[in-house]
Design an enzyme around this catalytic site. Structure first.
Site, PDB file in Angstrom:
ATOM      1  CG  ASP A  61      39.598  32.437  43.149  1.00  0.00           C
ATOM      2  OD1 ASP A  61      38.695  31.473  43.292  1.00  0.00           O
ATOM      3  OD2 ASP A  61      40.648  32.332  43.688  1.00  0.00           O
ATOM      4  CD  GLN A 106      42.431  28.383  49.004  1.00  0.00           C
ATOM      5  OE1 GLN A 106      42.611  28.495  47.971  1.00  0.00           O
ATOM      6  NE2 GLN A 106      41.529  28.140  49.777  1.00  0.00           N
ATOM      7  CE  LYS A 120      40.483  25.964  45.703  1.00  0.00           C
ATOM      8  NZ  LYS A 120      40.478  27.040  46.301  1.00  0.00           N
TER       9      LYS A 120
HETATM   10  N1  GUN Z   1      38.950  30.402  50.486  1.00  0.00           N
HETATM   11  C1  GUN Z   1      37.869  29.768  50.238  1.00  0.00           C
HETATM   12  N2  GUN Z   1      37.312  29.784  49.204  1.00  0.00           N
HETATM   13  C2  GUN Z   1      38.234  30.271  48.331  1.00  0.00           C
HETATM   14  C3  GUN Z   1      38.035  30.076  46.894  1.00  0.00           C
HETATM   15  O1  GUN Z   1      36.944  29.786  46.123  1.00  0.00           O
HETATM   16  N3  GUN Z   1      38.985  30.915  46.451  1.00  0.00           N
HETATM   17  C4  GUN Z   1      40.000  31.341  47.129  1.00  0.00           C
HETATM   18  N4  GUN Z   1      41.137  31.683  46.253  1.00  0.00           N
HETATM   19  N5  GUN Z   1      40.129  31.164  48.408  1.00  0.00           N
HETATM   20  C5  GUN Z   1      39.223  30.694  49.131  1.00  0.00           C
END
Ligand code: GUN
Length: 281
Positions: free
Chosen positions: A119, A96, A52
């Protein structure tokens, strides 16, 4: 011929468009900023966060990294989120998931300002999604809809089957498919006769997190198959929730793992960050 949906290429085209928008923002002295918060040392989460941040720098978004130890307290993380909410350089906040088990995920996600919730996990954004109002949309579900649209399939009136009912993927993507007028069936671990349900799916979204659980001969002829699974295996590396080779014999279009949904999740995160920067500044 089965169409292998190229998530990488689609993500690159989204990112190229975003780069142009970011360049325009920069001429106005605005650089979109994303805070990326990781708690603990989960290897998969570390890899996702690294990807990311790399995508941010390639696209022209400034990322601010917060890597916290596993013994971070809930109050410490909560205070960090409040600090990021108040920081004008930050347009998006990504915490995350999963968080270590001693931290209350819902309390932390709810502390994020809804306008910086790139998100789309805040209850306000999820509530707006449910009511069909404009909102910050969850990244993986938004990426899935873009992948289906890229095949030229009209979602309206189709039978869509979503396997998995997580707050991150299964539930929001079901609502998005419903708002596009699909007839949606949500399946989960207690569903009876899953193969029969899947046989009726014009569009299948597999998000259950079990390596190759969905067998190729369950797939409806000429259907669209979106595989959200990211299962790390010792012998075969990263594999999806669907038997790819066998399913390809039946589907009209299918996403590979890797190279399908994953790159689109990141592209949608960047898109939400730029959207927030444009709205906020
Ligand atoms: N863990 C798995 N997928 C995601 C996501 O799309 N965003 C976040 N913040 N954590 C995750």
């Amino acid at each position: 011929m089965t169409h292998i949906i190229d998530g990488k290429a689609l993500a690159l085209s989204v990112r190229a468009q975003l780069s142009k928008e970011i360049n325009t923002l920069k001429t106005r002295g605005i650089t979109p900023g994303l805070a990326v918060v990781l708690v603990g040392q989960d290897p998969a989460s570390q890899m996702y966060v690294k990807n990311k941040k790399l995508a941010c720098s390639k696209t022209g978004i400034e990322s601010f990294s917060y890597e916290l130890s596993n013994d971070t307290t809930e109050d410490e993380l909560y205070e960090l989120v409040l600090k990021l909410n108040a920081d004008s350089k930050i347009d998006g906040i990504l915490v995350q998931l999963p968080l270590p088990s001693h931290l209350n995920e819902q309390r932390i996600l709810t502390a994020i300002s809804p306008e910086k919730d790139v998100d789309g996990f805040h209850p306000e954004n999820l509530g707006k999604l449910l009511r069909g109002e404009p909102c910050m949309e969850a990244c993986t579900p938004a990426g899935i809809i873009a992948l289906i649209d890229s095949t030229g399939t009209d979602i309206s009136g189709k039978n869509a089957v979503v396997v998995g009912r997580s707050n991150i993927v299964g539930k929001p993507v079901s609502i998005m498919l419903l708002s596009r007028h699909a007839t949606v069936t949500i399946c989960h671990s207690k569903t009876k006769d899953l193969p029969a349900k899947i046989k009726g799916a014009d569009i299948l979204v597999a998000a259950l997190g079990k390596p190759e659980f969905i067998k190729g001969d369950w797939i409806k002829e000429r259907s669209i198959v979106i595989d959200v699974g990211t299962n790390h295996t010792k012998d075969r590396g990263l594999i999806g929730d669907v038997e790819f080779k066998e399913a390809s014999l039946h589907a009209a279009a299918i996403t590979p793992v890797p190279g399908g949904v994953g790159p689109m999740t990141i592209a949608m995160l960047l898109k939400n960050t730029v959207k927030s920067a444009m709205k906020r500044r």
